[in-house]
Scaffold this active site. Structure first.
Site, PDB file in Angstrom:
ATOM      1  N   SER A 144     -10.062  -0.524   6.972  1.00 62.38           N
ATOM      2  CA  SER A 144      -9.569  -0.505   5.725  1.00 62.38           C
ATOM      3  C   SER A 144      -8.950  -1.847   4.904  1.00 62.38           C
ATOM      4  CB  SER A 144      -8.726   0.495   5.380  1.00 62.38           C
ATOM      5  OG  SER A 144      -9.371   2.115   5.735  1.00 62.38           O
TER       6      SER A 144
ATOM      7  N   SER B 112      -9.474   1.592   2.513  1.00 61.65           N
ATOM      8  CA  SER B 112      -8.448   2.267   1.813  1.00 61.65           C
ATOM      9  C   SER B 112      -7.372   1.456   1.104  1.00 61.65           C
ATOM     10  CB  SER B 112      -7.779   3.635   2.275  1.00 61.65           C
ATOM     11  OG  SER B 112      -7.028   3.027   3.410  1.00 61.65           O
TER      12      SER B 112
ATOM     13  N   LYS C   4       0.816  -1.103  -0.166  1.00 57.88           N
ATOM     14  CA  LYS C   4      -0.206   0.097   0.097  1.00 57.88           C
ATOM     15  C   LYS C   4       1.018   1.357   0.131  1.00 57.88           C
ATOM     16  CE  LYS C   4      -4.004   1.831   2.597  1.00 57.88           C
ATOM     17  NZ  LYS C   4      -4.870   1.698   3.834  1.00 57.88           N
TER      18      LYS C   4
END
Length: 505
Positions: free
Chosen positions: A257, A233, A156
């Protein structure tokens, strides 16, 4: 053009092509046959029904520019024909479209011809920029051999990868950031265990979203539920794993997330105990809630990553599964049914307790999260709010207005909530939906009401710093959803063991 074409068919086909290049949605809708059986397919999935096709077309922003290179017609009869057309894309590469056209005398215009089924394919991009910010083969090789040798990681875009800047899903932030001198702690551990970094995956801006959309780079695909949002996310990391581009998606979970994209995409995911895994080199959102997490396609690999990243040992406790009817029943009917089916198969025990203050806890969580997010990013964002997409900008504007008194009241309520949640969980395993709905359609997106309903469930583990594992289930319509197992702090390995033993998924 080869093959004889029935009367007016090519005129209708050319009208369709012109409308497509002009993004003339009204004409395109007219040229697709009405009804629930009309089909449109591409590399992401199949849309069934004229209304679903029209909804998709109205929000995609037009098709890539192209020129017809060849058109072939094979008539089935005077009222049915197959059209296969090759195209040259303006951006380079080739495309192909196959359409089944049918004619009806009661349809005005275009000789009565309408498309009843269509398939579109184009040359894939070298880099799907919706999923990846940077990618290699690998981007970073392993630094040692170990239990993760042969595995690949989608990192990420919040974690430091040596030699690369952290972009946090925002191009202005990326342009302003310097390359990182060293790997984040979690990245270094994975590399040392034999895994390779496949690439740096997209995230919602500053990780301040649960939908998985990004105003700058687009929405990563959800291969488990085509044309639906991927969940955020940790959206890019999740999509990379679901697509088979990587085997491990390294992400974060502040308010859901990891758990939300796991539920939306049919993956296994874990939010670890707050502070259990090294967070060095991780760009924060809200430090009191940020937790390292990861996603995989199997429970065995989920646990193998835990063996590398988690501290040794466990805090003990039992494996008795319990649930609160109020939490389960807050999910939408299709998800509620799937979760209740899992609970029945697992022999989970219903608790008679209620959490009457949950909405207040959720609001306090969002207030304190926003307060900390502005502390972390306000100094940089204060005179740059226009670099943010509308949804994330709105959240940061709200965060900027939270004063010390409001933050203090929220913090005090969260202290009470944490004690209550810890008592509720005890040495048991609390089961609840990972998200209250299946993934919303990308064309409509997630509403503020759905975001609050999601946070109402996901904030429980987050506000108490608890480990939570999401495992996949399916609704009656075959869409992915998630069952979430929550335990006391430090019981991450116990949850991973429990999920490996489960045979219901």
């Amino acid at each position: 053009m080869t093959g004889p074409a029935p009367e007016c068919l090519l005129e209708a086909f050319r009208a369709y092509e012109a409308a497509l290049m002009a993004d003339d949605v009204a004409t395109l809708d007219e040229l697709f046959a009405p009804g629930a059986d009309t089909l449109r397919a591409d590399g992401e999935g199949v849309l069934v029904g004229h209304d679903r096709i029209a909804e998709f077309r109205a929000t995609r922003g037009g098709a890539p520019g192209r020129t017809l290179a060849e058109v072939h017609v094979r008539a089935v009869d005077q009222d049915s024909a197959l059209v296969v057309a090759g195209t040259v894309l303006d951006r380079g590469g080739r495309g192909l479209q196959t359409q089944l056209w049918q004619r009806s005398a009661d349809r005005p215009g275009h000789g009565g011809w309408r498309i009843t089924a269509a398939h579109v394919s184009v040359s894939p991009p070298a880099l799907d920029a919706r999923v990846w910010r940077a990618v290699g083969d690998p981007l970073v090789p392993p630094s040692g051999d170990g239990p993760l040798t042969g595995q690949t990681v989608a990192v990420k875009d919040l974690y430091a990868v040596a030699g690369h800047a952290v972009g946090a899903g925002n191009p202005a932030r990326l342009a302003d950031a310097a390359p990182e001198p060293a790997h984040a702690g979690a990245v270094g551990r994975l590399l040392g265990a034999g895994a390779a970094v496949r690439g740096i995956a997209r995230t919602d801006e500053f990780a301040y979203s649960l939908a998985g959309t990004n105003a700058h780079y687009g929405t990563p695909p959800n291969p488990a539920a085509p044309y639906r949002v991927p969940g955020g996310s940790s959206s890019g990391s999740a999509s990379a794993v679901a697509l088979g581009h990587a085997t491990i998606g390294l992400g974060t979970d502040t308010g859901g997330s990891i758990r939300v994209p796991a539920a939306y995409q049919g993956l296994y995911g874990i939010r670890t105990t707050h502070g259990a895994v090294d967070r060095s080199g991780l760009l924060p959102l809200a430090a009191d809630f940020d937790a390292v997490g990861w996603l995989t396609r199997s429970p065995a690999l989920l646990a193998a990553v835990g063996d590398v990243l988690l501290p040794a040992g466990s805090s003990g406790g039992g494996d008795r599964l319990v649930f609160l009817p109020g939490l389960v029943d807050s999910a939408e009917p299709d998800v509620r049914s799937a979760v209740r089916g899992w609970l029945a198969d697992a022999g989970a025990t219903e608790l008679g307790e209620t959490l009457d203050d949950l909405d207040a806890w959720r609001a306090a969580f969002q207030t304190w999260q926003g307060f900390q997010a502005w502390q972390a990013h306000g100094p940089w964002l204060a005179d740059r709010m226009d670099v943010l997409g509308p949804d994330v900008r709105s959240r940061f504007e709200t965060a900027a207005a939270i004063d010390d008194d409001a933050a203090g009241r929220a913090r005090a309520l969260l202290d009470t909530a944490r004690s209550r949640v810890l008592d509720l969980v005890g040495d048991r395993v609390l089961v609840l939906p990972s998200a209250p709905s299946v993934a919303p359609l990308a064309a409509t997106g997630a509403t503020p009401e759905l975001r609050n309903a999601t946070m109402r469930l996901t904030c429980l583990a987050a506000l108490a710093g608890l480990p939570a594992v999401s495992l996949p289930v399916r609704t009656g319509d075959g869409l992915p959803a998630g069952v979430c197992l929550v335990a006391a702090p430090g019981r991450d390995r116990a949850l991973l063991d429990l999920v490996q033993e489960d045979t219901r998924t």
